[in-house]
Motif scaffolding. Structure first.
Motif, PDB file in Angstrom:
ATOM      1  N   UNK A  91       0.821  -1.203   0.000  1.00  0.00           N
ATOM      2  CA  UNK A  91       0.000   0.000   0.000  1.00  0.00           C
ATOM      3  C   UNK A  91       0.859   1.259   0.000  1.00  0.00           C
ATOM      4  N   UNK A  92       1.935   1.265   0.798  1.00  0.00           N
ATOM      5  CA  UNK A  92       2.792   2.444   0.869  1.00  0.00           C
ATOM      6  C   UNK A  92       3.599   2.623  -0.411  1.00  0.00           C
ATOM      7  N   UNK A  93       3.898   1.527  -1.110  1.00  0.00           N
ATOM      8  CA  UNK A  93       4.530   1.643  -2.423  1.00  0.00           C
ATOM      9  C   UNK A  93       3.633   2.418  -3.378  1.00  0.00           C
ATOM     10  N   UNK A 224      -7.040   5.961  -2.212  1.00  0.00           N
ATOM     11  CA  UNK A 224      -7.409   6.713  -1.012  1.00  0.00           C
ATOM     12  C   UNK A 224      -8.439   5.942  -0.180  1.00  0.00           C
ATOM     13  N   UNK A 225      -9.394   5.315  -0.844  1.00  0.00           N
ATOM     14  CA  UNK A 225     -10.391   4.529  -0.118  1.00  0.00           C
ATOM     15  C   UNK A 225      -9.727   3.353   0.599  1.00  0.00           C
ATOM     16  N   UNK A 226      -8.784   2.709  -0.076  1.00  0.00           N
ATOM     17  CA  UNK A 226      -8.057   1.607   0.558  1.00  0.00           C
ATOM     18  C   UNK A 226      -7.254   2.108   1.755  1.00  0.00           C
ATOM     19  N   UNK A 227      -6.649   3.277   1.609  1.00  0.00           N
ATOM     20  CA  UNK A 227      -5.883   3.864   2.703  1.00  0.00           C
ATOM     21  C   UNK A 227      -6.779   4.168   3.893  1.00  0.00           C
ATOM     22  N   UNK A 228      -7.999   4.632   3.607  1.00  0.00           N
ATOM     23  CA  UNK A 228      -8.966   4.904   4.672  1.00  0.00           C
ATOM     24  C   UNK A 228      -9.245   3.629   5.465  1.00  0.00           C
ATOM     25  N   UNK A 281     -18.730   2.797   4.264  1.00  0.00           N
ATOM     26  CA  UNK A 281     -17.608   3.497   4.896  1.00  0.00           C
ATOM     27  C   UNK A 281     -17.646   4.985   4.588  1.00  0.00           C
ATOM     28  N   UNK A 282     -17.166   5.748   5.542  1.00  0.00           N
ATOM     29  CA  UNK A 282     -16.849   7.159   5.332  1.00  0.00           C
ATOM     30  C   UNK A 282     -15.402   7.374   5.743  1.00  0.00           C
ATOM     31  N   UNK A 283     -14.712   8.221   5.021  1.00  0.00           N
ATOM     32  CA  UNK A 283     -13.323   8.466   5.363  1.00  0.00           C
ATOM     33  C   UNK A 283     -12.896   9.879   5.037  1.00  0.00           C
ATOM     34  N   UNK A 284     -11.905  10.333   5.773  1.00  0.00           N
ATOM     35  CA  UNK A 284     -11.280  11.626   5.520  1.00  0.00           C
ATOM     36  C   UNK A 284      -9.814  11.383   5.204  1.00  0.00           C
ATOM     37  N   UNK A 285      -9.330  12.035   4.169  1.00  0.00           N
ATOM     38  CA  UNK A 285      -7.897  12.109   3.912  1.00  0.00           C
ATOM     39  C   UNK A 285      -7.531  13.573   3.741  1.00  0.00           C
TER      40      UNK A 285
END
Length: 306
Positions: A91-93, A224-228, A281-285
């Motif tokens: 994911x970080x890659x 971004x959704x995966x990161x959330x 899901x809800x997320x903030x980035x």
């Protein structure tokens, strides 16, 4: 010389307020397989007395010459450990590639993690070597990224900072993250979108993303959704991908027309989406920069509505 106290120096940026670390929560229902990637620790106080100076120099030289990336000798007293391909490094890659593409206007694609080293000090620094591809000419390339899993302090569950994003062999860009250079507007606590955000006095700062924009930017919005979700569960989430975007609102203070707010260097993204399996899901980035090449900070929070 490779400075092992760099992470400690950067961690001091958060010392004015006690940092918060992520809580390990149970996996979402139904949970994907969870693999333990923890590396055994073999260091003991007695090891310091038995350090071979030849081994120490071999290790030091590899770290210094490669900046932490090309190290294949890991004595017990070293601060680096080898981790390889894990949900975190994959994911970080992708996050490092995204930062590079955003800054350079390229479209490098992730293929696999070739190798990864983790440095443990106050927090965790990942030095990841990636097999990537440039779809423009279908040519493979080796990409390197250093991503800092930093402390949290602004009501986020995770904070990831990309510090190095480069094609291997190009000039080094290893400067420290400059917390003071980040716009003060983006340093308050992150919280969910207010009901009157799109109609209130600050409405010009917001943009509700159109479906056409979601399609055109689908790849990194999916990231971004995966990161959330990863900020909440820290495990392999492939069973929940891809997600179906329901609504995205962007807030930025940058003076750009509405349709370009999605590409603002400093912006907050409010996302609601449905993961595979029906998870709502809800997320903030919050994405911010310090003005240095490929430096990006991602503050993340996640809520589950079912």
């Amino acid at each position: 010389m490779f400075e092992y106290d760099v992470m400690l120096d950067e961690a001091n940026l958060w010392l004015d307020e006690p940092p918060h670390r992520k809580r390990k929560l149970e996996a979402p229902p139904p949970p994907p397989p969870i693999i333990d990637y923890t590396l055994p620790t073999t260091f003991s106080d007695s090891d310091e007395e038995e350090i071979d100076p030849v081994e120490r120099e071999k290790y030091r030289k590899q770290v210094v010459e490669s900046g932490g990336f090309d190290v294949d000798f890991f004595p017990v007293y070293g601060s680096l450990d080898q981790s390889g391909s894990t949900p975190s490094t994959v994911l970080l890659s992708k996050l490092g590639l995204h930062s590079y593409n955003f800054d350079k206007g390229t479209n490098l694609q992730f293929r696999s993690v070739q190798k990864a080293n983790e440095e443990f000090a106050s927090f965790t620094m990942y030095y990841i070597t990636v097999e990537a591809m440039d779809p423009f000419n279908a040519s493979p390339l080796t990409f390197q990224t250093c991503v800092w899993d930093a402390a949290t302090k602004s009501n986020e569950t995770s904070r990831f900072i990309t510090k190095v994003c480069r094609i291997k062999g190009t000039s080094k860009e290893t400067s420290l993250w400059d917390h003071d250079a980040v716009d003060e507007f983006y340093k308050d606590d992150i919280s969910w979108l207010q009901d009157d955000a799109l109609t209130g006095s600050d409405m010009l700062q917001y943009y509700e993303v159109k479906e056409s924009d979601m399609r055109d930017n689908n790849e990194w919005l999916q990231l971004y959704a995966e990161l959330v979700m990863f900020s909440k569960w820290e495990t392999d989430l492939s069973a929940y991908l891809p997600v179906k975007m329901k609504k995205i609102v962007v807030r930025t203070r940058e003076d750009v027309e509405s349709s370009k707010k999605l590409r603002s260097k400093n912006a907050t993204f409010y996302m609601s989406f449905t993961a595979c399996g029906g998870l709502q899901c809800r997320g903030i980035i919050r994405r911010t920069t310090d003005g240095r090449p490929q430096h990006m900070s991602f503050q993340v929070n996640c809520w589950i509505d079912n």
